[in-house]
Design a protein around this motif. Structure first.
Motif, PDB file in Angstrom:
ATOM      1  N   LEU A   1     -11.469 -32.876  82.558  1.00 11.80           N
ATOM      2  CA  LEU A   1     -12.789 -32.930  81.947  1.00 11.80           C
ATOM      3  C   LEU A   1     -13.373 -31.524  81.857  1.00 11.80           C
ATOM      4  O   LEU A   1     -13.390 -30.782  82.836  1.00 11.80           O
ATOM      5  N   ASN A   2     -13.863 -31.179  80.658  1.00 15.17           N
ATOM      6  CA  ASN A   2     -14.410 -29.838  80.425  1.00 15.17           C
ATOM      7  C   ASN A   2     -15.584 -29.935  79.462  1.00 15.17           C
ATOM      8  O   ASN A   2     -15.390 -30.129  78.261  1.00 15.17           O
ATOM      9  N   PRO A   3     -16.824 -29.788  79.950  1.00 18.05           N
ATOM     10  CA  PRO A   3     -18.002 -29.928  79.084  1.00 18.05           C
ATOM     11  C   PRO A   3     -18.146 -28.808  78.067  1.00 18.05           C
ATOM     12  O   PRO A   3     -18.939 -28.923  77.123  1.00 18.05           O
TER      13      PRO A   3
ATOM     14  N   TRP B   1      -9.596 -43.241  85.390  1.00 19.90           N
ATOM     15  CA  TRP B   1     -10.638 -42.809  84.455  1.00 19.90           C
ATOM     16  C   TRP B   1     -11.561 -41.787  85.107  1.00 19.90           C
ATOM     17  O   TRP B   1     -12.759 -41.986  85.221  1.00 19.90           O
ATOM     18  N   GLN B   2     -10.977 -40.686  85.568  1.00 22.55           N
ATOM     19  CA  GLN B   2     -11.762 -39.610  86.146  1.00 22.55           C
ATOM     20  C   GLN B   2     -10.942 -38.326  86.087  1.00 22.55           C
ATOM     21  O   GLN B   2      -9.774 -38.326  85.695  1.00 22.55           O
ATOM     22  N   GLU B   3     -11.566 -37.223  86.438  1.00 23.52           N
ATOM     23  CA  GLU B   3     -10.882 -35.943  86.499  1.00 23.52           C
ATOM     24  C   GLU B   3      -9.622 -36.067  87.343  1.00 23.52           C
ATOM     25  O   GLU B   3      -9.650 -36.576  88.467  1.00 23.52           O
ATOM     26  N   GLY B   4      -8.487 -35.653  86.768  1.00 24.20           N
ATOM     27  CA  GLY B   4      -7.218 -35.730  87.481  1.00 24.20           C
ATOM     28  C   GLY B   4      -6.503 -37.058  87.349  1.00 24.20           C
ATOM     29  O   GLY B   4      -5.397 -37.215  87.851  1.00 24.20           O
ATOM     30  N   GLY B   5      -7.134 -38.028  86.675  1.00 24.49           N
ATOM     31  CA  GLY B   5      -6.478 -39.312  86.448  1.00 24.49           C
ATOM     32  C   GLY B   5      -5.265 -39.150  85.551  1.00 24.49           C
ATOM     33  O   GLY B   5      -5.102 -38.132  84.874  1.00 24.49           O
TER      34      GLY B   5
ATOM     35  N   HIS C   1     -13.930 -33.481  76.268  1.00 23.51           N
ATOM     36  CA  HIS C   1     -15.203 -32.758  76.270  1.00 23.51           C
ATOM     37  C   HIS C   1     -16.285 -33.579  76.980  1.00 23.51           C
ATOM     38  O   HIS C   1     -17.195 -34.127  76.370  1.00 23.51           O
ATOM     39  N   LEU C   2     -16.130 -33.636  78.305  1.00 25.98           N
ATOM     40  CA  LEU C   2     -17.046 -34.390  79.152  1.00 25.98           C
ATOM     41  C   LEU C   2     -17.300 -33.613  80.443  1.00 25.98           C
ATOM     42  O   LEU C   2     -16.449 -32.857  80.886  1.00 25.98           O
ATOM     43  N   PRO C   3     -18.451 -33.823  81.072  1.00 25.85           N
ATOM     44  CA  PRO C   3     -18.717 -33.184  82.366  1.00 25.85           C
ATOM     45  C   PRO C   3     -17.864 -33.807  83.454  1.00 25.85           C
ATOM     46  O   PRO C   3     -17.437 -34.966  83.336  1.00 25.85           O
TER      47      PRO C   3
END
Length: 263
Positions: free
Chosen positions: A110-112, A93-97, A135-137
């Motif tokens: 993740l891309n805000p 549950w993070q960028e690259g997961g 659409h998340l930071p």
């Protein structure tokens, strides 16, 4: 085996990271305080989450961990096997997961700057190079990422399952016996069909290859004719999906609670 896991980059709101020893084995967990009257334990993809009332002391918490030690380590073993089997990791549950979708593993990005979730790839024929862009930071906490993945996966399940259900209903000729269908998330069932013609399909099936999804849908449609698991029922399943046996055997390796998403 050690269960002193790596601390997430960002903890869910209201939680604390704790390390302790239970039965002489290192154990890490997330502690959350609440108004509940007793101490509760649950296992998520991130590990052990302990929810305790505000009055509970460290001694009360340790006693609860010691008492439930066998259950805790058993469930954490199951979690580890599940994550390995699904090509998952504690960083899912993070960028690259990574996340299983229609039988392949896709990557989270993740891309805000996005206004909504975007799938980079072919939705109906995903590949391992595909990405689910949220659409998340980049520093979003894991719970927000998980919630957004839930929402997106359920949208895909609702769309795909409706199409396949319509196909098998037409093939069966039982449209008049069918009433309605819905998505569900029971812990012990992939699907169900009531005598009133109501079909439920577990949305977590969206993690599996289309052949397995087809088997579950054909299975429930066959119940519109045979509300049992008699030889006549299995003959009907085979009529609807001649290749069902392989998918059935593959699905036996899993239960709904063993998949990456829980709540």
């Amino acid at each position: 085996m050690s269960y002193q896991l790596l601390k997430p980059a960002k903890l869910p709101p209201g939680t604390q990271w704790k390390n302790t020893t239970v039965l002489e084995r290192p154990l890490s967990y997330m502690l959350k305080r609440s108004r509940r009257k007793s101490i509760g334990l649950r296992i998520s993809d991130e590990g052990l989450i302990l929810t305790a009332p505000h009055w509970a002391t460290s001694q009360h918490i340790q006693q609860a961990l010691d008492t439930k030690a066998t259950w805790i380590f058993s469930k954490l073993e199951e979690r580890l096997k599940r994550l390995q089997q699904q090509a998952m990791s504690h960083t899912v549950w993070q960028e690259g997961g990574q996340l299983p979708y229609l039988g392949v593993t896709i990557t989270l990005q993740l891309n805000p700057l996005l206004k909504q979730s975007v799938y980079a790839g072919e939705l109906n024929q995903p590949s391992h190079e595909d990405r689910l862009c949220l659409h998340l930071p980049p520093d979003a906490d894991s719970q927000r990422i998980q919630d957004l993945c839930h929402s997106w996966l359920q949208q895909q399940a609702k769309r795909d399952f409706a199409i396949r259900l319509s196909y098998f209903l037409e093939k069966s000729g039982y449209q008049t016996r069918f009433n309605q269908w819905r998505l569900g998330s029971p812990a012990k069932r992939w699907g169900s069909c009531s005598s009133q013609g109501n079909i439920m399909l577990n949305w977590r099936l969206i993690h599996f290859a289309p052949a397995i999804i087809d088997y579950v849908i054909a299975h429930e449609v066959a119940h519109l004719k045979e509300m049992n698991h008699s030889p006549a029922f299995w003959q009907e399943v085979e009529r609807l999906l001649p290749t069902f046996y392989t998918a059935r055997q593959q699905l036996k390796q899993f239960d709904p609670a063993s998949l990456p998403l829980f709540e």
